[in-house]
Design a protein around this motif. Structure first.
Motif, PDB file in Angstrom:
ATOM      1  N   UNK A  63     -23.437  63.179 -38.737  1.00  0.00           N
ATOM      2  CA  UNK A  63     -22.742  62.435 -37.684  1.00  0.00           C
ATOM      3  C   UNK A  63     -23.049  63.069 -36.337  1.00  0.00           C
ATOM      4  N   UNK A  64     -23.422  62.242 -35.346  1.00  0.00           N
ATOM      5  CA  UNK A  64     -23.797  62.722 -34.019  1.00  0.00           C
ATOM      6  C   UNK A  64     -23.819  61.541 -33.064  1.00  0.00           C
ATOM      7  N   UNK A  65     -23.739  61.793 -31.756  1.00  0.00           N
ATOM      8  CA  UNK A  65     -23.865  60.688 -30.789  1.00  0.00           C
ATOM      9  C   UNK A  65     -25.312  60.183 -30.787  1.00  0.00           C
ATOM     10  N   UNK A  66     -25.554  58.928 -31.119  1.00  0.00           N
ATOM     11  CA  UNK A  66     -26.930  58.433 -31.234  1.00  0.00           C
ATOM     12  C   UNK A  66     -27.717  58.487 -29.925  1.00  0.00           C
ATOM     13  N   UNK A  67     -27.037  58.471 -28.803  1.00  0.00           N
ATOM     14  CA  UNK A  67     -27.753  58.524 -27.530  1.00  0.00           C
ATOM     15  C   UNK A  67     -28.159  59.956 -27.165  1.00  0.00           C
ATOM     16  N   UNK A  68     -27.656  60.949 -27.899  1.00  0.00           N
ATOM     17  CA  UNK A  68     -27.914  62.338 -27.552  1.00  0.00           C
ATOM     18  C   UNK A  68     -28.687  63.122 -28.603  1.00  0.00           C
ATOM     19  N   UNK A  69     -28.787  62.600 -29.817  1.00  0.00           N
ATOM     20  CA  UNK A  69     -29.403  63.401 -30.877  1.00  0.00           C
ATOM     21  C   UNK A  69     -30.007  62.503 -31.954  1.00  0.00           C
ATOM     22  N   UNK A  70     -30.598  63.137 -32.931  1.00  0.00           N
ATOM     23  CA  UNK A  70     -31.147  62.466 -34.108  1.00  0.00           C
ATOM     24  C   UNK A  70     -31.315  63.527 -35.188  1.00  0.00           C
ATOM     25  N   UNK A  71     -31.731  63.099 -36.357  1.00  0.00           N
ATOM     26  CA  UNK A  71     -32.021  64.042 -37.440  1.00  0.00           C
ATOM     27  C   UNK A  71     -33.343  63.623 -38.066  1.00  0.00           C
ATOM     28  N   UNK A  72     -34.196  64.608 -38.340  1.00  0.00           N
ATOM     29  CA  UNK A  72     -35.470  64.319 -38.983  1.00  0.00           C
ATOM     30  C   UNK A  72     -35.635  65.216 -40.202  1.00  0.00           C
ATOM     31  N   UNK A  73     -36.313  64.665 -41.188  1.00  0.00           N
ATOM     32  CA  UNK A  73     -36.717  65.465 -42.341  1.00  0.00           C
ATOM     33  C   UNK A  73     -38.157  65.883 -42.083  1.00  0.00           C
ATOM     34  N   UNK A  74     -38.434  67.173 -42.259  1.00  0.00           N
ATOM     35  CA  UNK A  74     -39.765  67.700 -41.966  1.00  0.00           C
ATOM     36  C   UNK A  74     -40.277  68.532 -43.137  1.00  0.00           C
ATOM     37  N   UNK A  75     -41.535  68.925 -43.042  1.00  0.00           N
ATOM     38  CA  UNK A  75     -42.114  69.814 -44.053  1.00  0.00           C
ATOM     39  C   UNK A  75     -41.605  71.234 -43.829  1.00  0.00           C
ATOM     40  N   UNK A  76     -41.815  72.085 -44.801  1.00  0.00           N
ATOM     41  CA  UNK A  76     -41.403  73.486 -44.702  1.00  0.00           C
ATOM     42  C   UNK A  76     -42.064  74.166 -43.497  1.00  0.00           C
ATOM     43  N   UNK A  77     -43.354  73.921 -43.335  1.00  0.00           N
ATOM     44  CA  UNK A  77     -44.088  74.533 -42.229  1.00  0.00           C
ATOM     45  C   UNK A  77     -43.529  74.086 -40.884  1.00  0.00           C
ATOM     46  N   UNK A  78     -43.287  72.782 -40.744  1.00  0.00           N
ATOM     47  CA  UNK A  78     -42.734  72.265 -39.484  1.00  0.00           C
ATOM     48  C   UNK A  78     -41.301  72.756 -39.259  1.00  0.00           C
ATOM     49  N   UNK A  79     -40.568  72.936 -40.321  1.00  0.00           N
ATOM     50  CA  UNK A  79     -39.211  73.473 -40.232  1.00  0.00           C
ATOM     51  C   UNK A  79     -39.242  74.905 -39.698  1.00  0.00           C
ATOM     52  N   UNK A  80     -40.089  75.727 -40.293  1.00  0.00           N
ATOM     53  CA  UNK A  80     -40.166  77.139 -39.885  1.00  0.00           C
ATOM     54  C   UNK A  80     -40.673  77.305 -38.457  1.00  0.00           C
ATOM     55  N   UNK A  81     -41.582  76.435 -38.022  1.00  0.00           N
ATOM     56  CA  UNK A  81     -42.148  76.560 -36.675  1.00  0.00           C
ATOM     57  C   UNK A  81     -41.454  75.648 -35.651  1.00  0.00           C
ATOM     58  N   UNK A  82     -40.447  74.885 -36.090  1.00  0.00           N
ATOM     59  CA  UNK A  82     -39.746  73.916 -35.234  1.00  0.00           C
ATOM     60  C   UNK A  82     -40.715  72.901 -34.628  1.00  0.00           C
ATOM     61  N   UNK A  83     -41.693  72.480 -35.398  1.00  0.00           N
ATOM     62  CA  UNK A  83     -42.648  71.455 -34.978  1.00  0.00           C
ATOM     63  C   UNK A  83     -42.054  70.094 -35.343  1.00  0.00           C
ATOM     64  N   UNK A  84     -41.800  69.254 -34.355  1.00  0.00           N
ATOM     65  CA  UNK A  84     -41.143  67.968 -34.584  1.00  0.00           C
ATOM     66  C   UNK A  84     -42.113  66.809 -34.791  1.00  0.00           C
ATOM     67  N   UNK A  85     -43.415  67.085 -34.765  1.00  0.00           N
ATOM     68  CA  UNK A  85     -44.386  65.996 -34.927  1.00  0.00           C
ATOM     69  C   UNK A  85     -44.507  65.602 -36.391  1.00  0.00           C
ATOM     70  N   UNK A  86     -44.806  64.369 -36.628  1.00  0.00           N
ATOM     71  CA  UNK A  86     -45.010  63.800 -37.964  1.00  0.00           C
ATOM     72  C   UNK A  86     -43.855  64.057 -38.932  1.00  0.00           C
ATOM     73  N   UNK A  87     -42.625  63.628 -38.585  1.00  0.00           N
ATOM     74  CA  UNK A  87     -41.515  63.829 -39.528  1.00  0.00           C
ATOM     75  C   UNK A  87     -41.696  62.972 -40.781  1.00  0.00           C
ATOM     76  N   UNK A  88     -41.152  63.420 -41.867  1.00  0.00           N
ATOM     77  CA  UNK A  88     -41.155  62.662 -43.121  1.00  0.00           C
ATOM     78  C   UNK A  88     -40.194  61.483 -42.994  1.00  0.00           C
ATOM     79  N   UNK A  89     -39.064  61.721 -42.351  1.00  0.00           N
ATOM     80  CA  UNK A  89     -38.021  60.713 -42.181  1.00  0.00           C
ATOM     81  C   UNK A  89     -37.382  60.911 -40.815  1.00  0.00           C
ATOM     82  N   UNK A  90     -37.132  59.818 -40.097  1.00  0.00           N
ATOM     83  CA  UNK A  90     -36.516  59.871 -38.771  1.00  0.00           C
ATOM     84  C   UNK A  90     -35.274  58.991 -38.786  1.00  0.00           C
ATOM     85  N   UNK A  91     -34.115  59.561 -38.427  1.00  0.00           N
ATOM     86  CA  UNK A  91     -32.857  58.815 -38.392  1.00  0.00           C
ATOM     87  C   UNK A  91     -32.205  59.061 -37.037  1.00  0.00           C
ATOM     88  N   UNK A  92     -31.750  57.995 -36.384  1.00  0.00           N
ATOM     89  CA  UNK A  92     -31.169  58.153 -35.046  1.00  0.00           C
ATOM     90  C   UNK A  92     -29.995  57.229 -34.771  1.00  0.00           C
TER      91      UNK A  92
END
Length: 191
Positions: free
Chosen positions: A67-96
């Motif tokens: 739960x979050x304000x949709x105009x201020x945030x979102x949640x993405x599912x990422x790979x382990x590598x992108x998670x560890x490096x905080x790389x937001x490109x190419x998410x597996x799933x994008x929810x906003x």
């Protein structure tokens, strides 16, 4: 000869069905962060996702609610590598939509972070692991579970339920046997 369509048998069948349905509904929907919405951890609660994840056991069929304000945030599912490096490109799933639901449908590791630049670096991220035995843990590697206190938060953590997918676990076999025994007892009483 016994009439299987008699009212007595219909009552017995209905009762057995209700017992089986009640036993099978055991999956939950968990609000990530409990009383805190999905967001950057505050200085008052910098380990919100670590605390949250330490006190929850997840399994297939459960859901995570972000739960979050949709105009201020979102949640993405990422790979382990992108998670560890905080790389937001190419998410597996994008929810906003501000009311994002992630259903756990498979075993394995799942990595989530905010889709907003800079939030991941501020520890707005979550890692859950669903091992093959049906139990799971969720944690944020920013802080080790050993650094956490052994007392659980005093507020409720379950925000609803969803049906459990069919399985052949020993508990389910026991449930069927138990409903049969109860049904046979009721049948003996009505006959």
């Amino acid at each position: 000869m016994v009439n299987l369509r008699s009212p007595r048998f219909l009552v017995l069948y209905a009762f057995q069905f209700l017992v089986l349905v009640q036993i099978q509904v055991s999956c939950y929907q968990y609000k990530v962060g409990d009383l805190d919405a999905w967001g950057i951890p505050t200085s008052a609660n910098p380990q919100v996702y670590t605390y949250w994840s330490k006190y929850h056991t997840l399994k297939i069929g459960d859901s995570l609610l972000f739960l979050y304000p949709p105009s201020q945030d979102s949640v993405i599912q990422v790979t382990r590598e992108n998670y560890n490096s905080c790389n937001l490109t190419d998410p597996i799933l994008y929810m906003n939509n501000g009311n994002s639901l992630f259903n756990i449908t498979a075993y394995g590791d799942f990595y989530f972070t905010s889709g907003v630049q800079g939030h991941c670096q501020k520890k707005q991220k979550l890692h859950i692991s669903v091992p093959g035995n049906g139990s799971a843990s969720a944690y944020s590697p920013s802080y080790g579970p050993s650094a956490l206190p052994d007392t659980a938060p005093s507020y409720p953590t379950v925000f609803g339920s969803i049906p459990l997918p069919p399985s052949s676990s020993p508990l389910n076999r026991f449930s069927i046997l138990l409903s049969f025994i109860i049904g046979a007892g009721i049948w003996a009483i009505i006959m």
